[in-house]
Design a protein around this motif. Structure first.
Motif, PDB file in Angstrom:
ATOM      1  N   THR A   1      49.880  33.595  45.304  1.00 55.07           N
ATOM      2  CA  THR A   1      50.728  33.233  44.156  1.00 55.07           C
ATOM      3  C   THR A   1      51.014  34.441  43.276  1.00 55.07           C
ATOM      4  OG1 THR A   1      48.745  32.626  42.928  1.00 55.07           O
ATOM      5  CG2 THR A   1      49.967  30.819  43.905  1.00 55.07           C
TER       6      THR A   1
ATOM      7  N   ILE B   1      44.238  45.747  42.240  1.00 53.36           N
ATOM      8  CA  ILE B   1      43.758  45.146  43.487  1.00 53.36           C
ATOM      9  C   ILE B   1      44.475  43.806  43.640  1.00 53.36           C
ATOM     10  CG2 ILE B   1      41.736  44.433  44.832  1.00 53.36           C
ATOM     11  CD1 ILE B   1      41.707  47.407  43.771  1.00 53.36           C
ATOM     12  N   GLY B   2      45.237  43.648  44.721  1.00 53.93           N
ATOM     13  CA  GLY B   2      45.979  42.402  44.960  1.00 53.93           C
ATOM     14  C   GLY B   2      47.450  42.579  44.602  1.00 53.93           C
ATOM     15  N   THR B   3      48.176  43.329  45.421  1.00 55.50           N
ATOM     16  CA  THR B   3      49.598  43.630  45.142  1.00 55.50           C
ATOM     17  C   THR B   3      50.449  42.359  45.141  1.00 55.50           C
ATOM     18  OG1 THR B   3      49.240  45.653  46.418  1.00 55.50           O
ATOM     19  CG2 THR B   3      51.520  45.132  45.822  1.00 55.50           C
ATOM     20  N   GLY B   4      50.171  41.456  46.088  1.00 56.78           N
ATOM     21  CA  GLY B   4      50.953  40.213  46.191  1.00 56.78           C
ATOM     22  C   GLY B   4      52.442  40.512  46.292  1.00 56.78           C
ATOM     23  N   SER B   5      53.208  40.010  45.343  1.00 58.02           N
ATOM     24  CA  SER B   5      54.662  40.217  45.346  1.00 58.02           C
ATOM     25  C   SER B   5      55.060  41.612  44.865  1.00 58.02           C
ATOM     26  CB  SER B   5      55.311  39.201  44.410  1.00 58.02           C
ATOM     27  OG  SER B   5      54.943  39.495  43.066  1.00 58.02           O
TER      28      SER B   5
ATOM     29  N   TYR C   1      54.950  42.273  41.569  1.00 59.88           N
ATOM     30  CA  TYR C   1      55.462  42.096  40.195  1.00 59.88           C
ATOM     31  C   TYR C   1      54.556  42.778  39.153  1.00 59.88           C
ATOM     32  CZ  TYR C   1      56.881  39.854  35.849  1.00 59.88           C
ATOM     33  OH  TYR C   1      57.295  39.619  34.553  1.00 59.88           O
TER      34      TYR C   1
ATOM     35  N   ILE D   1      46.574  47.992  45.942  1.00 59.50           N
ATOM     36  CA  ILE D   1      46.016  47.701  47.274  1.00 59.50           C
ATOM     37  C   ILE D   1      46.202  46.218  47.585  1.00 59.50           C
ATOM     38  CG2 ILE D   1      43.945  47.830  48.728  1.00 59.50           C
ATOM     39  CD1 ILE D   1      42.801  49.907  46.789  1.00 59.50           C
TER      40      ILE D   1
ATOM     41  N   ILE E   1      46.790  41.767  52.788  1.00 58.28           N
ATOM     42  CA  ILE E   1      47.685  41.133  53.781  1.00 58.28           C
ATOM     43  C   ILE E   1      48.888  42.048  54.019  1.00 58.28           C
ATOM     44  CG2 ILE E   1      49.091  39.087  54.309  1.00 58.28           C
ATOM     45  CD1 ILE E   1      47.236  37.452  52.522  1.00 58.28           C
TER      46      ILE E   1
ATOM     47  N   GLY F   1      44.551  47.180  52.674  1.00 57.71           N
ATOM     48  CA  GLY F   1      43.114  47.170  52.961  1.00 57.71           C
ATOM     49  C   GLY F   1      42.372  46.320  51.954  1.00 57.71           C
ATOM     50  N   ASP F   2      41.047  46.419  52.002  1.00 53.90           N
ATOM     51  CA  ASP F   2      40.183  45.660  51.111  1.00 53.90           C
ATOM     52  C   ASP F   2      39.997  46.430  49.800  1.00 53.90           C
ATOM     53  OD1 ASP F   2      38.265  44.210  49.845  1.00 53.90           O
ATOM     54  OD2 ASP F   2      36.832  44.209  51.504  1.00 53.90           O
TER      55      ASP F   2
ATOM     56  N   TYR G   1      38.214  45.822  47.380  1.00 53.32           N
ATOM     57  CA  TYR G   1      36.859  45.796  46.812  1.00 53.32           C
ATOM     58  C   TYR G   1      36.303  47.212  46.665  1.00 53.32           C
ATOM     59  CZ  TYR G   1      32.007  44.325  46.133  1.00 53.32           C
ATOM     60  OH  TYR G   1      30.755  44.119  45.623  1.00 53.32           O
TER      61      TYR G   1
ATOM     62  N   PRO H   1      41.372  33.460  45.611  1.00 56.76           N
ATOM     63  CA  PRO H   1      40.159  34.263  45.802  1.00 56.76           C
ATOM     64  C   PRO H   1      40.412  35.643  46.409  1.00 56.76           C
ATOM     65  CG  PRO H   1      40.264  32.473  47.402  1.00 56.76           C
ATOM     66  CD  PRO H   1      41.449  32.310  46.510  1.00 56.76           C
TER      67      PRO H   1
ATOM     68  N   VAL I   1      39.549  38.248  49.048  1.00 52.86           N
ATOM     69  CA  VAL I   1      39.043  38.104  50.412  1.00 52.86           C
ATOM     70  C   VAL I   1      38.446  39.441  50.819  1.00 52.86           C
ATOM     71  CG1 VAL I   1      39.752  37.615  52.792  1.00 52.86           C
ATOM     72  CG2 VAL I   1      40.901  36.488  50.891  1.00 52.86           C
TER      73      VAL I   1
HETATM   74  N1  SAH Z   1      49.428  40.688  41.461  1.00 46.71           N
HETATM   75  C1  SAH Z   1      50.199  39.860  42.337  1.00 46.71           C
HETATM   76  C2  SAH Z   1      49.620  38.478  42.555  1.00 46.71           C
HETATM   77  C3  SAH Z   1      48.292  38.519  43.186  1.00 46.71           C
HETATM   78  S1  SAH Z   1      47.853  37.157  44.197  1.00 46.71           S
HETATM   79  C4  SAH Z   1      51.643  39.748  41.888  1.00 46.71           C
HETATM   80  O1  SAH Z   1      52.000  40.284  40.829  1.00 46.71           O
HETATM   81  O2  SAH Z   1      52.413  39.108  42.597  1.00 46.71           O
HETATM   82  C5  SAH Z   1      46.396  37.903  44.826  1.00 46.71           C
HETATM   83  C6  SAH Z   1      46.634  38.903  45.924  1.00 46.71           C
HETATM   84  O3  SAH Z   1      45.388  39.525  46.210  1.00 46.71           O
HETATM   85  C7  SAH Z   1      47.119  38.267  47.200  1.00 46.71           C
HETATM   86  O4  SAH Z   1      48.287  38.879  47.622  1.00 46.71           O
HETATM   87  C8  SAH Z   1      45.974  38.529  48.166  1.00 46.71           C
HETATM   88  O5  SAH Z   1      46.395  38.718  49.499  1.00 46.71           O
HETATM   89  C9  SAH Z   1      45.366  39.781  47.595  1.00 46.71           C
HETATM   90  N2  SAH Z   1      43.970  40.047  47.982  1.00 46.71           N
HETATM   91  C10 SAH Z   1      42.986  39.145  48.218  1.00 46.71           C
HETATM   92  N3  SAH Z   1      41.854  39.775  48.529  1.00 46.71           N
HETATM   93  C11 SAH Z   1      42.126  41.114  48.497  1.00 46.71           C
HETATM   94  C12 SAH Z   1      41.354  42.283  48.730  1.00 46.71           C
HETATM   95  N4  SAH Z   1      40.065  42.236  49.078  1.00 46.71           N
HETATM   96  N5  SAH Z   1      41.953  43.478  48.579  1.00 46.71           N
HETATM   97  C13 SAH Z   1      43.261  43.571  48.252  1.00 46.71           C
HETATM   98  N6  SAH Z   1      44.032  42.503  48.035  1.00 46.71           N
HETATM   99  C14 SAH Z   1      43.484  41.288  48.139  1.00 46.71           C
END
Ligand code: SAH
Length: 251
Positions: free
Chosen positions: A99, A124-128, A130, A145, A148, A172-173, A175, A243, A245
């Motif tokens: 999301t 951490i968690g680029t997602g879209s 945004y 980072i 997926i 990558g991860d 974490y 969460p 991952v």
């Molecule tokens: N910041 C994003 C929304 C994040 S949703 C935006 O602005 O759209 C959370 C994101 O974290 C998802 O894309 C998910 O795949 C990613 N994610 C989950 N575990 C992760 C990890 N260990 N390392 C990097 N990204 C991760």
């Protein structure tokens, strides 16, 4: 023709000419994919309304953050079927079950990072993409980072099309952070975890801030500030994130 009728006719002609000029300008400026200056200015009005009516009223005051929120076209980061509600203050599904956070939360987290003078920020968690774009409006270098790969491919395409050149990406991860680029002035984690990753604390500059959602189903949004002696911790609010991952589930 009486004079009010003449005035009306000349007003109509002026409006038609104005519309024609704007349409020609939209064509000349190379705006593609069915967008136009009209659509862009309508979207700008929606963004301004989102900031004025939702973000400011949620308590965010930092003018640098508000300006960034006015600039980043959130409708380009959401799936086309949600485009019409891109400026509602709600989280929206992106692909792969992930999301994009609601705009007022993006603004709050960005504000809490206190980015004045910051040079390097890690997400951490680029997602879209945004949140990365919002950060890139404020600081010279954003590192982000995503675990997926297809999401990162899509986010990179969006960010490149919009002209962001100061966002550095890695699949990558997250974490483990991005040790080669540390220390960071700020780190933002946009996925939930039940503890604070030590590598992220280690990669924070003295004076730097880390914000992240801690917990499983619901989380507390926590803010850490690195001091010369250690870390200060503050709880901001309750939130709900997807969460984090782990690549290998060892910690
Ligand atoms: N910041 C994003 C929304 C994040 S949703 C935006 O602005 O759209 C959370 C994101 O974290 C998802 O894309 C998910 O795949 C990613 N994610 C989950 N575990 C992760 C990890 N260990 N390392 C990097 N990204 C991760």
């Amino acid at each position: 023709m009486n004079s009010p009728a003449r005035a009306l006719t000349s007003l109509r002609i002026t409006s038609i000419m104005l519309i024609h000029c704007l349409a020609v300008m939209a064509g000349c400026s190379g705006i593609s994919r069915g967008d136009s200056l009209f659509a862009d200015s309508a979207r700008q009005a929606e963004r301004d309304r989102m900031v004025d009516e939702q973000i400011v009223s949620s308590g965010v005051k930092d003018s640098v953050v508000l300006t960034a929120m006015r600039r980043v076209p959130r409708h380009k980061f959401v799936p086309a079927r949600y485009s019409t509600i891109a400026y509602h203050d709600v989280p929206l599904p992106i692909s792969h079950g992930q999301t994009i956070s609601q705009p007022s939360l993006v603004a709050l987290m960005t504000e809490k990072l206190a980015l004045q003078g910051a040079k390097k920020v890690l997400e951490i968690g680029t997602g879209s993409g945004y949140q990365a774009a919002v950060l890139a409006e404020i600081v010279p270098h954003v590192f982000t980072i995503e675990i997926i790969e297809p999401l990162m491919t899509e986010a990179t395409r969006t960010l490149t099309e919009l002209g962001y050149r100061n966002i550095h990406t890695r699949v990558g991860d997250g974490y483990q952070g991005w040790p080669e680029e540390a220390p960071f002035d700020a780190i933002i984690v946009t996925a939930a975890i039940d503890h604070v990753p030590q590598p992220l604390l280690d990669q924070l500059a003295v004076g730097g801030r880390l914000i992240l959602p801690i917990g499983r189903y619901y989380q507390t949004l926590e803010l850490y500030r690195r001091t010369a002696e250690g870390y200060e911790r503050k709880i901001i609010t309750l939130v709900r994130f997807v969460p984090l991952v782990r690549e290998q589930q060892q910690e």
